[in-house]
Design a protein around this motif. Structure first.
Motif, mmCIF file in Angstrom:
data_model
loop_
_atom_site.group_PDB
_atom_site.id
_atom_site.type_symbol
_atom_site.label_atom_id
_atom_site.label_comp_id
_atom_site.label_asym_id
_atom_site.label_seq_id
_atom_site.Cartn_x
_atom_site.Cartn_y
_atom_site.Cartn_z
ATOM 1 N N GLU A 208 0.830 -1.213 0.000
ATOM 2 C CA GLU A 208 0.000 0.000 0.000
ATOM 3 C C GLU A 208 0.863 1.261 0.000
ATOM 4 O O GLU A 208 0.631 2.185 -0.768
ATOM 5 C CB GLU A 208 -0.931 0.012 1.226
ATOM 6 N N LYS A 209 1.923 1.226 0.859
ATOM 7 C CA LYS A 209 2.802 2.383 0.957
ATOM 8 C C LYS A 209 3.503 2.607 -0.391
ATOM 9 O O LYS A 209 3.646 3.737 -0.869
ATOM 10 C CB LYS A 209 3.845 2.125 2.061
ATOM 11 N N CYS A 210 3.892 1.497 -1.005
ATOM 12 C CA CYS A 210 4.583 1.575 -2.290
ATOM 13 C C CYS A 210 3.655 2.173 -3.351
ATOM 14 O O CYS A 210 4.040 3.047 -4.122
ATOM 15 C CB CYS A 210 5.018 0.168 -2.672
ATOM 16 N N LYS A 211 2.418 1.695 -3.339
ATOM 17 C CA LYS A 211 1.451 2.213 -4.332
ATOM 18 C C LYS A 211 1.238 3.708 -4.125
ATOM 19 O O LYS A 211 1.125 4.470 -5.077
ATOM 20 C CB LYS A 211 0.126 1.468 -4.208
ATOM 21 N N GLU A 212 1.197 4.116 -2.841
ATOM 22 C CA GLU A 212 0.972 5.527 -2.527
ATOM 23 C C GLU A 212 2.134 6.384 -3.069
ATOM 24 O O GLU A 212 1.918 7.421 -3.693
ATOM 25 C CB GLU A 212 0.896 5.666 -1.015
ATOM 26 N N VAL A 213 3.371 5.867 -2.880
ATOM 27 C CA VAL A 213 4.541 6.577 -3.394
ATOM 28 C C VAL A 213 4.398 6.761 -4.897
ATOM 29 O O VAL A 213 4.605 7.844 -5.441
ATOM 30 C CB VAL A 213 5.829 5.769 -3.065
ATOM 31 N N PHE A 214 3.985 5.667 -5.556
ATOM 32 C CA PHE A 214 3.901 5.756 -7.016
ATOM 33 C C PHE A 214 2.715 6.587 -7.486
ATOM 34 O O PHE A 214 2.818 7.288 -8.492
ATOM 35 C CB PHE A 214 3.912 4.358 -7.635
ATOM 36 N N SER A 215 1.636 6.547 -6.720
ATOM 37 C CA SER A 215 0.499 7.358 -7.185
ATOM 38 C C SER A 215 0.854 8.846 -7.095
ATOM 39 O O SER A 215 0.433 9.641 -7.919
ATOM 40 C CB SER A 215 -0.793 7.025 -6.443
ATOM 41 N N ASN A 216 1.708 9.208 -6.116
ATOM 42 C CA ASN A 216 2.185 10.604 -6.060
ATOM 43 C C ASN A 216 2.971 10.950 -7.313
ATOM 44 O O ASN A 216 2.830 12.024 -7.873
ATOM 45 C CB ASN A 216 3.101 10.811 -4.845
ATOM 46 N N LEU A 217 3.796 9.974 -7.722
ATOM 47 C CA LEU A 217 4.604 10.211 -8.927
ATOM 48 C C LEU A 217 3.707 10.370 -10.150
ATOM 49 O O LEU A 217 3.867 11.287 -10.944
ATOM 50 C CB LEU A 217 5.524 9.011 -9.163
ATOM 51 N N PHE A 218 2.767 9.458 -10.231
ATOM 52 C CA PHE A 218 1.873 9.517 -11.400
ATOM 53 C C PHE A 218 1.061 10.810 -11.386
ATOM 54 O O PHE A 218 0.729 11.363 -12.421
ATOM 55 C CB PHE A 218 0.946 8.285 -11.451
ATOM 56 N N ALA A 219 0.809 11.297 -10.173
ATOM 57 C CA ALA A 219 0.022 12.532 -10.073
ATOM 58 C C ALA A 219 0.849 13.774 -10.397
ATOM 59 O O ALA A 219 0.319 14.864 -10.483
ATOM 60 C CB ALA A 219 -0.558 12.653 -8.671
ATOM 61 N N GLY A 220 2.169 13.610 -10.512
ATOM 62 C CA GLY A 220 2.951 14.751 -10.982
ATOM 63 C C GLY A 220 4.111 15.188 -10.126
ATOM 64 O O GLY A 220 4.862 16.069 -10.509
ATOM 65 N N SER A 221 4.322 14.604 -8.908
ATOM 66 C CA SER A 221 5.452 15.118 -8.117
ATOM 67 C C SER A 221 6.566 14.069 -8.011
ATOM 68 O O SER A 221 6.295 12.881 -7.782
ATOM 69 C CB SER A 221 4.973 15.521 -6.727
ATOM 70 N N ASP A 222 7.796 14.541 -8.153
ATOM 71 C CA ASP A 222 8.956 13.649 -7.997
ATOM 72 C C ASP A 222 9.135 13.295 -6.525
ATOM 73 O O ASP A 222 8.613 13.986 -5.655
ATOM 74 C CB ASP A 222 10.220 14.343 -8.509
ATOM 75 N N ILE A 223 9.914 12.228 -6.297
ATOM 76 C CA ILE A 223 10.118 11.821 -4.897
ATOM 77 C C ILE A 223 11.583 11.989 -4.527
ATOM 78 O O ILE A 223 12.464 11.344 -5.100
ATOM 79 C CB ILE A 223 9.660 10.367 -4.701
ATOM 80 N N ARG B 26 14.737 7.183 -4.509
ATOM 81 C CA ARG B 26 14.434 8.478 -5.135
ATOM 82 C C ARG B 26 13.809 8.146 -6.474
ATOM 83 O O ARG B 26 14.214 7.177 -7.116
ATOM 84 C CB ARG B 26 15.695 9.280 -5.453
ATOM 85 N N ALA B 27 12.882 8.960 -6.901
ATOM 86 C CA ALA B 27 12.252 8.663 -8.185
ATOM 87 C C ALA B 27 11.830 9.951 -8.870
ATOM 88 O O ALA B 27 11.432 10.907 -8.210
ATOM 89 C CB ALA B 27 11.034 7.773 -7.958
#
Ligand code: ADP
Length: 357
Positions: free
Chosen positions: A54-69, A89-90
């Protein structure tokens, strides 16, 4: 050229498509999980490789939504079953046209760093407790000395016997403070690398007898006895007399502190090619999982009991340094509810005949 650099990089690097499916991984990435071949991971979603899906998906959904990590921490499980921490880092791969093409990820196994941080956090907590223990240990005898002095100054203790009794208590309390300050000085000498021992010819039997004597008032308070099993022949080594007495006193005072009233303690000296001193008590004992940590500085098993009984968690740590400076070892065997045996060894040395007289 750039491709070779990424392939050979020590950093683990991966690319995913727009849904997080791995399309490229370099050798270092495979090494983090222990995979041999790229084919074993390509086509998987990166979330599959993380433990907290779940945490991993959340990290990626932030990326898909437009913000780098900039930095995220996750955990993974290597193919040999060992869990590890991942620092990640992504950033989004965006074409000149503005089209979102996927994600570039760089990650590292940060398990060691996390473990170190955890250790430092724990040490910090132990230090804070140590400072409060030391303050308490100093304040209690000082208050008693102050109280008795005040009574005597005000002339409220005319009786000579009572005066003598109070002076005796005050003397013991000042010895306690002196020992505590000595422990603190030893700690700072050890930590700054200035801890040394002064060797001369010493008789182990004398060391044990002196130590037993110096805890006499503690045993009397709890109606306890100390049995000495010390061979009559001279057992002589080159050592630091004061410090070796300090080791035995520390083991004996712990044995007294953690034993019930009326019980007995045995202090035994053996010559088995090397000299071994055992301090055996019939006290509360120590859970097995705690045994390996006892000799670390500030470590105390039952903090609440210690708060009542006093102590700083320095005694065994300093004893270990003293014994090791003599080329010996210190260890413990214990059973909860049955008692503990603390032992230390000292290598026997050939002492010149002259020195033994
Ligand atoms: P201190 O006694 O000042 O707390 P030590 O380093 O001498 O510090 O001992 C560390 C801890 O080891 C003690 O707080 C106690 O929890 C445990 N311990 C030491 N000796 C004994 C013993 N004989 N029986 C039970 N527990 C002991």
């Amino acid at each position: 050229m750039a491709e070779t650099a990424v392939r050979e990089s020590h950093s683990a690097i991966a690319l995913t498509d727009t849904s997080g499916v791995l399309t490229y991984v370099n050798q270092a990435f495979l090494k983090v999980w222990g995979y041999m071949e790229k084919e074993e991971v390509l086509g998987k979603n990166l979330a599959e490789l993380c433990n907290e899906k779940e945490k991993c998906k959340e990290v990626f959904s932030n990326l898909f939504a437009g913000s780098d990590i900039e930095s995220a921490e996750l955990t993974g499980t290597r193919i040999d079953g060992v869990e590890f921490s991942i620092g990640l880092r992504a950033s989004r791969i965006v074409a000149d046209s503005g089209q979102f093409n996927g994600i570039t990820i760089s990650l590292a196994d940060i398990t060691e760093r996390k473990q170190l941080e955890e250790k430092q956090r724990e040490l910090g907590k132990m230090r804070t407790e140590f400072i409060s223990n030391v303050s308490h240990e100093l304040r209690t005898p000082l208050q008693s000395i102050k109280g008795f002095t005040k009574l005597m100054l005000e002339g409220k203790v005319p009786d000579r016997d009572t005066q003598a009794e109070f002076l005796g208590i005050m003397y013991n309390q000042s010895v306690h403070i002196q020992m505590l300050i000595e422990s603190l000085l030893n700690l700072s000498r050890i930590e700054s690398g200035h801890f040394s021992i002064r060797k001369k010819t010493v008789h182990l039997g004398n060391i044990i007898r002196t130590a037993v004597k110096s805890v006499g008032s503690l045993t009397a308070q709890k109606d306890m006895t100390i049995l000495e099993e010390v061979p009559s022949e001279l057992q002589v080594i080159e050592g630091d007399e004061e410090r070796l007495i300090q080791v035995v006193v520390n083991l004996l005072s712990n044995a007294i502190k953690f034993s019930p009233e009326g019980s007995s303690i045995t202090v035994k000296l053996e010559n088995k090619g090397e000299f071994i001193v055992h301090v055996v008590d019939q006290g509360v004992g120590i859970p097995e999982e705690e045994l390996s940590r006892l000799f670390q500085r500030f470590y105390q098993v039952d903090r609440s009991a210690v708060r009542e009984l006093g102590g700083t968690g320095l005694g065994l740590y300093i004893s270990k340094q003293i014994v090791e400076a003599h080329g010996g070892r210190i260890w413990v065997e214990s059973r909860v509810g049955k008692g503990s045996t603390f032992s230390f060894s000292l290598p026997a040395q050939r002492i010149p005949e002259r020195a033994q007289i």
